[in-house]
Design a protein around this motif. Sequence first.
Motif, short mmCIF file in Angstrom:
data_model
loop_
_atom_site.label_atom_id
_atom_site.label_comp_id
_atom_site.label_asym_id
_atom_site.label_seq_id
_atom_site.Cartn_x
_atom_site.Cartn_y
_atom_site.Cartn_z
N ALA A 22 -4.14 7.78 5.25
CA ALA A 22 -2.91 7.02 5.06
C ALA A 22 -3.21 5.53 5.04
CB ALA A 22 -1.91 7.36 6.15
N ASP A 23 -4.17 5.09 5.88
CA ASP A 23 -4.53 3.68 5.90
C ASP A 23 -5.07 3.24 4.54
OD1 ASP A 23 -5.73 3.55 9.34
OD2 ASP A 23 -3.73 3.46 8.49
N LEU A 29 -2.23 1.27 -2.53
CA LEU A 29 -1.15 1.81 -3.34
C LEU A 29 0.17 1.06 -3.12
CD1 LEU A 29 -1.79 5.62 -2.75
CD2 LEU A 29 -2.58 4.21 -4.66
N ILE A 30 1.05 1.20 -4.09
CA ILE A 30 2.40 0.64 -3.96
C ILE A 30 3.13 1.43 -2.87
CG2 ILE A 30 4.62 0.31 -5.11
CD1 ILE A 30 3.06 0.09 -7.75
N ARG A 31 3.79 0.74 -1.99
CA ARG A 31 4.53 1.38 -0.89
C ARG A 31 5.90 0.73 -0.74
NH1 ARG A 31 2.18 5.52 -1.30
NH2 ARG A 31 0.41 6.12 -0.04
N GLN A 43 0.42 5.14 -6.97
CA GLN A 43 0.17 4.15 -8.01
C GLN A 43 -0.55 2.94 -7.41
OE1 GLN A 43 3.69 2.91 -10.12
NE2 GLN A 43 2.53 2.83 -12.01
N ILE A 44 -1.64 2.52 -8.05
CA ILE A 44 -2.41 1.37 -7.58
C ILE A 44 -1.52 0.13 -7.55
CG2 ILE A 44 -3.30 0.86 -9.90
CD1 ILE A 44 -5.93 -0.02 -8.51
N ASN A 45 -1.66 -0.66 -6.51
CA ASN A 45 -0.83 -1.87 -6.43
C ASN A 45 -1.50 -3.04 -7.15
OD1 ASN A 45 -2.63 -3.14 -4.54
ND2 ASN A 45 -1.61 -2.05 -2.87
N VAL A 46 -0.71 -4.05 -7.47
CA VAL A 46 -1.20 -5.21 -8.22
C VAL A 46 -2.24 -5.98 -7.42
CG1 VAL A 46 -0.52 -7.42 -9.24
CG2 VAL A 46 0.90 -5.42 -9.60
#
Length: 196
Positions: A22-23, A29-31, A43-46
């Motif tokens: 989870a870490d 990831l986008i949360r 989804q990978i975050n910016v």
Amino acid sequence: MNLKFGMLTAAAVMALSSTARADDSDKFLIRGEATKGMMEQNQINVATAEAISKACVEEAVKRGVRISIVVLDQFGEPVYFYRMDGQGKINIETAFMKARTVLNTRQPSKASMNQVLTGRSSEARQISFGNFPNSGALPIIINGNQFIGAVGVGCSAPQLPEWSDEICAWRALTKVMGPQPPLLPDVRPNASPATR
């Protein structure tokens, strides 16, 4: 009693290992609220995409080369793109084509290239599948097996074994996300072309 203790120990290990996963997920990831509209949790975050790109550009600057780099999400949508000064259209397009190859195959783009070089496939066949059989793109994976995107690098001439677009991507992923799997070997072309 030992069985109960063993089950409790196993449960504790599972809880701890899922916390570690989870870490990783929360970091890359986008949360939060942003996931509600997309209904997507992987989804990978910016921030991660930008950090990978910047790390690769830093590597290129050290080598005195210019690159274009793109990070695509697991659906093939651009999350981050950067081209250094002096990059033409073909340099930009090859970064995208390499990354799309990873999306199609879920392997480094070099795997398609190696299939062509060893005669297991033809370049025309790879292209017909939408693949660009050239090294320079890698999958972005978290938690051991969760594919969240691809990074593609285009336009620097390889200087093996010290430098290539693929090595740039690998070093950037390692810097941002931690240890990565080893790169695929460089193979020599097979004397006979594939007829498949």
